[in-house]
Design a protein around this motif. Structure first.
Motif, mmCIF file in Angstrom:
data_model
loop_
_atom_site.group_PDB
_atom_site.id
_atom_site.type_symbol
_atom_site.label_atom_id
_atom_site.label_comp_id
_atom_site.label_asym_id
_atom_site.label_seq_id
_atom_site.Cartn_x
_atom_site.Cartn_y
_atom_site.Cartn_z
ATOM 1 N N PHE A 287 -49.325 -66.716 15.737
ATOM 2 C CA PHE A 287 -50.095 -67.858 16.312
ATOM 3 C C PHE A 287 -51.404 -67.046 17.106
ATOM 4 C CE2 PHE A 287 -46.704 -70.962 15.869
ATOM 5 C CZ PHE A 287 -47.281 -71.984 15.294
ATOM 6 N N SER A 288 -51.125 -66.145 17.847
ATOM 7 C CA SER A 288 -52.245 -65.363 18.661
ATOM 8 C C SER A 288 -53.266 -64.668 17.556
ATOM 9 C CB SER A 288 -51.706 -64.175 19.707
ATOM 10 O OG SER A 288 -50.856 -63.611 18.867
ATOM 11 N N GLN A 289 -52.640 -64.198 16.446
ATOM 12 C CA GLN A 289 -53.442 -63.700 15.363
ATOM 13 C C GLN A 289 -54.173 -64.831 14.700
ATOM 14 O OE1 GLN A 289 -51.560 -60.663 12.989
ATOM 15 N NE2 GLN A 289 -50.223 -59.895 14.770
ATOM 16 N N LEU A 290 -53.783 -65.985 14.540
ATOM 17 C CA LEU A 290 -54.225 -67.065 13.897
ATOM 18 C C LEU A 290 -55.637 -67.516 14.785
ATOM 19 C CD1 LEU A 290 -54.328 -69.193 11.791
ATOM 20 C CD2 LEU A 290 -53.149 -70.656 12.952
ATOM 21 N N ALA A 291 -55.439 -67.701 16.004
ATOM 22 C CA ALA A 291 -56.628 -67.903 16.651
ATOM 23 C C ALA A 291 -57.618 -66.657 16.716
ATOM 24 C CB ALA A 291 -56.160 -67.913 18.161
ATOM 25 N N VAL A 292 -57.517 -65.608 16.633
ATOM 26 C CA VAL A 292 -58.291 -64.451 16.651
ATOM 27 C C VAL A 292 -59.102 -64.471 15.323
ATOM 28 C CG1 VAL A 292 -58.609 -61.910 16.786
ATOM 29 C CG2 VAL A 292 -57.192 -63.146 18.301
ATOM 30 N N SER A 293 -58.160 -64.679 14.139
ATOM 31 C CA SER A 293 -58.768 -64.591 12.821
ATOM 32 C C SER A 293 -59.721 -65.873 12.602
ATOM 33 C CB SER A 293 -57.745 -64.774 11.707
ATOM 34 O OG SER A 293 -56.985 -66.018 12.031
ATOM 35 N N LEU A 294 -59.512 -66.728 13.216
ATOM 36 C CA LEU A 294 -60.532 -68.045 13.076
ATOM 37 C C LEU A 294 -61.702 -67.489 13.995
ATOM 38 C CD1 LEU A 294 -58.234 -70.961 14.084
ATOM 39 C CD2 LEU A 294 -59.248 -70.283 11.630
ATOM 40 N N GLY A 295 -61.628 -66.688 14.894
ATOM 41 C CA GLY A 295 -62.888 -66.254 15.468
ATOM 42 C C GLY A 295 -63.729 -65.516 14.656
#
Length: 366
Positions: A287-295
């Protein structure tokens, strides 16, 4: 003697010394979320400053580029082209950089990001507003699909360790993870578009068909999916492998935890353990990587959109680099910076809510 006794008795009555409570201002700045917000603001400022000077290190400038283009296309003299550029552009490349920087920062603080140097009269804000939604749409849809498929594939590989399906999916995931999205985009164009002719690449160019009026209708939704399908395919295929591999590693690690063993000893069903114990905890790092990837949505779209002719913010960024459009470059990089910083902040907040130990450790370090 009695005075000493009286003094000791007084100290016992008073009790141990109590440290003064920190002031409200100090408690405010020591707060976990406030510290991260301040770091985010500082990061945006530093990157914005660095971007301002870096784009001016590119060879050439908008005025020289315009002059050379006019001479090549129309055959006019250098003096005539320079006179047109002087009337057309508000930029003076000979002005000291520090003066340009101060003007830019002051205007930015007032919400004025300037006008495009290649399209006079067109504000940078309108350029971002026009092209950014299409990039968010294509990369956002691809990220959601690849995330869901990657989680499912990762759990299958973890539960079927050392089986043929584990080896097959791991090999495919590793291969897809290693291929850059622009390389895969070229392969899609060559094989699916040219060799097999499964797609009409000419009609698929653009974000939607010319002449179609944007509306909340099924026909318009089908049209934008038709134009965005190839970029979505390239984004999804090059990210699904990393999600699957990370999910497999996280699931294997979770399966060895004591609470999973206890759940099995209690006689809980495999489906309950798989969803309520293993899946819920194994997906936390993703989930944390998902937020970063969206950035990184904006920055990763420049080559893919150029290859497919998809008119998103990456396509606009490519044109701005070629034309040395400083204002558009600075505006788009500012959007990239803010999106990445906000994504990291969102990842911190999200992960701290899912795992409160993060906040406790952060307070201890503050």
């Amino acid at each position: 003697m009695s005075g000493a006794v009286d003094t000791s008795a007084a100290k016992l009555i008073e009790g141990p010394a109590v440290e003064p409570r920190p002031s409200a201002v100090r408690r405010f700045f020591n707060a976990w979320l406030v510290r991260r917000v301040l770091k985010a603001v500082l990061t945006v400022f530093l990157v914005t400053t660095g971007t301002f000077f870096l784009v001016r290190l590119l060879p050439g400038n908008p005025v020289d580029t315009y002059i050379q283009t006019q001479i090549a296309q129309t055959g006019i003299s250098y003096e005539a082209a320079a006179a047109q550029a002087k009337n057309l552009f508000s930029l003076d490349p000979n002005e000291p950089l520090i003066v340009q920087y101060v003007h830019y920062m002051v205007n930015m603080l007032h919400g004025d990001f300037g006008n495009s140097l290649l399209s006079p009269g067109t504000s940078v804000a309108s350029v971002v507003k026009t092209y950014l939604p299409w990039t968010l749409f294509s990369v956002g849809v691809a990220t959601v699909f690849s995330f869901i498929i990657g989680i499912a594939a990762g759990m299958i590989m973890a539960y079927r360790r050392e089986s043929w399906i584990d080896h097959l999916l791991t090999s495919i995931g590793s291969l897809l993870h290693a291929i850059p999205n622009y390389i895969l985009a070229i392969l899609i164009v060559v094989f699916l578009g040219v060799k097999l002719q499964l797609f009409d690449l000419t009609q698929a160019r653009g974000s939607y068909t010319p002449g179609v009026t944007p509306s909340f209708s099924l026909s318009f939704l089908n049209d934008i999916f038709y134009h965005a399908f190839l970029p979505i395919l390239a984004y999804a295929l090059t990210t699904v492998g990393s999600w699957a591999l990370v999910m497999k590693s996280s699931t294997v690690e979770t399966l060895g935890e004591d609470y999973v063993t206890v759940a099995r000893a209690r006689g809980l069903s495999d489906s309950r353990i798989r969803t309520g114990y293993v899946g819920r905890n194994a997906v936390l790092p993703l989930f944390s990587q998902l937020a970063v990837s969206l950035g990184f949505v904006v920055g990763g779209s420049i080559f893919v959109e150029r290859i497919f002719g998809y008119q998103g913010i990456g396509f606009s960024l490519y044109n701005a680099v070629n034309g040395r459009d400083y204002a558009v470059l600075q505006g788009i990089f500012l959007v990239v910076t803010i999106s990445v910083v906000l994504a990291n902040l969102l990842a911190d907040v999200l992960y701290s809510r899912l795992d409160p130990r993060i906040r406790v450790q952060g307070k201890g370090k503050g």
